[in-house]
Motif scaffolding. Structure first.
Motif, PDB file in Angstrom:
ATOM      1  N   ILE A 155      31.150 -22.683 -11.336  1.00 44.05           N
ATOM      2  CA  ILE A 155      32.069 -22.832 -10.216  1.00 44.05           C
ATOM      3  C   ILE A 155      31.749 -21.767  -9.178  1.00 44.05           C
ATOM      4  CG2 ILE A 155      33.832 -21.378 -11.328  1.00 44.05           C
ATOM      5  CD1 ILE A 155      35.920 -23.168  -9.892  1.00 44.05           C
ATOM      6  N   ALA A 156      31.830 -22.144  -7.907  1.00 42.49           N
ATOM      7  CA  ALA A 156      31.593 -21.221  -6.797  1.00 42.49           C
ATOM      8  C   ALA A 156      32.851 -21.178  -5.940  1.00 42.49           C
ATOM      9  CB  ALA A 156      30.396 -21.666  -5.973  1.00 42.49           C
ATOM     10  N   ASP A 157      33.348 -19.981  -5.685  1.00 43.70           N
ATOM     11  CA  ASP A 157      34.507 -19.784  -4.811  1.00 43.70           C
ATOM     12  C   ASP A 157      34.051 -19.098  -3.538  1.00 43.70           C
ATOM     13  OD1 ASP A 157      36.369 -20.922  -6.520  1.00 43.70           O
ATOM     14  OD2 ASP A 157      36.769 -19.043  -7.563  1.00 43.70           O
ATOM     15  N   LEU A 158      34.377 -19.689  -2.404  1.00 46.15           N
ATOM     16  CA  LEU A 158      33.990 -19.177  -1.099  1.00 46.15           C
ATOM     17  C   LEU A 158      35.243 -18.883  -0.288  1.00 46.15           C
ATOM     18  CD1 LEU A 158      31.317 -21.934  -0.317  1.00 46.15           C
ATOM     19  CD2 LEU A 158      30.959 -19.796  -1.560  1.00 46.15           C
ATOM     20  N   GLY A 159      35.231 -17.765   0.426  1.00 45.93           N
ATOM     21  CA  GLY A 159      36.414 -17.430   1.208  1.00 45.93           C
ATOM     22  C   GLY A 159      36.105 -16.508   2.366  1.00 45.93           C
ATOM     23  N   ALA A 160      36.986 -16.506   3.337  1.00 43.21           N
ATOM     24  CA  ALA A 160      36.921 -15.596   4.475  1.00 43.21           C
ATOM     25  C   ALA A 160      38.309 -15.034   4.712  1.00 43.21           C
ATOM     26  CB  ALA A 160      36.412 -16.309   5.723  1.00 43.21           C
ATOM     27  N   ASP A 161      38.396 -13.781   5.154  1.00 42.03           N
ATOM     28  CA  ASP A 161      39.680 -13.129   5.372  1.00 42.03           C
ATOM     29  C   ASP A 161      39.679 -12.386   6.704  1.00 42.03           C
ATOM     30  OD1 ASP A 161      41.218 -13.340   2.638  1.00 42.03           O
ATOM     31  OD2 ASP A 161      39.151 -12.797   2.122  1.00 42.03           O
ATOM     32  N   TRP A 162      40.697 -12.674   7.513  1.00 41.00           N
ATOM     33  CA  TRP A 162      40.919 -11.939   8.754  1.00 41.00           C
ATOM     34  C   TRP A 162      41.974 -10.883   8.457  1.00 41.00           C
ATOM     35  CZ3 TRP A 162      38.279 -11.942  13.217  1.00 41.00           C
ATOM     36  CH2 TRP A 162      38.846 -11.291  14.321  1.00 41.00           C
TER      37      TRP A 162
END
Length: 273
Positions: A155-162
């Motif tokens: 499983i691959a989890d991708l994310g971005a956070d401001w």
């Protein structure tokens, strides 16, 4: 979604991990500290679905710990980051090893799942890469993990956070995507002919590799002083593609998945190492 109902094995790993776990801290300089280490202990409580796709929720609590040098700026972490051991490449990039706990799916306490194959809990080791595209403001992170059992899959989890800081208050929000291989999807969302026959309310279904879920996570952290801090967070994800079409989810669960939680942290100077 990353399910993070932490069991005893994960608690042990959390306690030994050199990196912070499920925590956020505002970017405050700790110039008042004089010892060789600053230790931060945290108590965490969180709610999440009982199993991936469930429409019922459960609460779990667990401790976490982190270390840093006096004068060293605290590293910001998202509440859904896995336990990690990171290597800082430069001021932008870091990478390292991660491990996450994945809760199981059992018919015990879930009568509607009777006859459907169980999904056993597992630990998912893997690697991560993250980059502060805009220093201290915009972070992107990718984790790739695989459980230690044959059926667990990747499983691959991708994310971005401001990330926005307003003195002692830190606010963050960003999108999330999860992608899984065929083994993972079949194990978690597939229905075998035997499952269908024994349960009677679902039909055979073969889930294939692809996008598993998409969502968003938001958090708010506040530093009361150099010692005490707290974080509140909430997240939403929707099971999509083959995961969302699974008869298990459609007949006995919910494609809409929510997470929420809070942490309280206490930092102190320690010179015992």
């Amino acid at each position: 979604m990353k399910k993070r109902l932490l069991g005893a094995a994960c608690l042990l790993l959390t306690g030994l991990a050199p990196a912070n776990v499920w925590s956020q801290t505002a970017s405050t300089e700790y110039s008042s500290w004089t010892g060789p280490w600053i230790v931060t202990l945290k108590g965490n409580i969180g709610g999440s679905p009982k199993w991936s796709g469930s429409d019922t929720y459960t609460l779990s609590g667990f401790p976490s710990v982190s270390l840093r040098r006096p004068g060293e700026k605290p590293v910001w972490y998202s509440p859904d980051d896995s336990i990690d051991y990171s290597i800082k490449v430069n001021d932008i990039f870091s990478l390292g090893a991660v491990i996450a706990y994945q809760g199981g799916r059992y018919s015990s306490g879930n009568r509607e799942l009777t006859g459907i194959h169980k999904v056993r809990w597992t630990l998912e080791p893997g690697i991560f890469l993250q980059a502060w595209v805009v220093p201290d403001v915009l972070r992107v992170r990718a984790e790739i993990r695989r459980g230690f059992r044959d059926k667990d899959g990747f499983i691959a989890d991708l994310g971005a956070d401001w990330v926005n800081r307003f003195g002692a208050l830190t606010l963050a929000v960003g999108p999330r995507l999860s992608i899984a291989d065929g083994s993972y999807m079949r194990y978690h969302y597939g229905v075998t002919a035997q499952d269908a026959f024994q349960n009677g309310t679902v039909t055979p279904y073969k889930a294939t590799a692809g996008l598993k879920s998409a969502g968003v996570l938001a958090s708010a952290s506040y530093d009361f002083d150099d010692q005490w801090s707290t974080t509140l967070y909430g997240g939403y994800s929707r099971l999509v593609s083959d995961a969302g079409k699974s008869p298990i989810v459609k007949n006995h669960g919910d494609r809409d998945q929510w997470t929420f939680g809070a942490t309280v942290g206490y930092s102190f100077n320690f010179s015992g190492f």
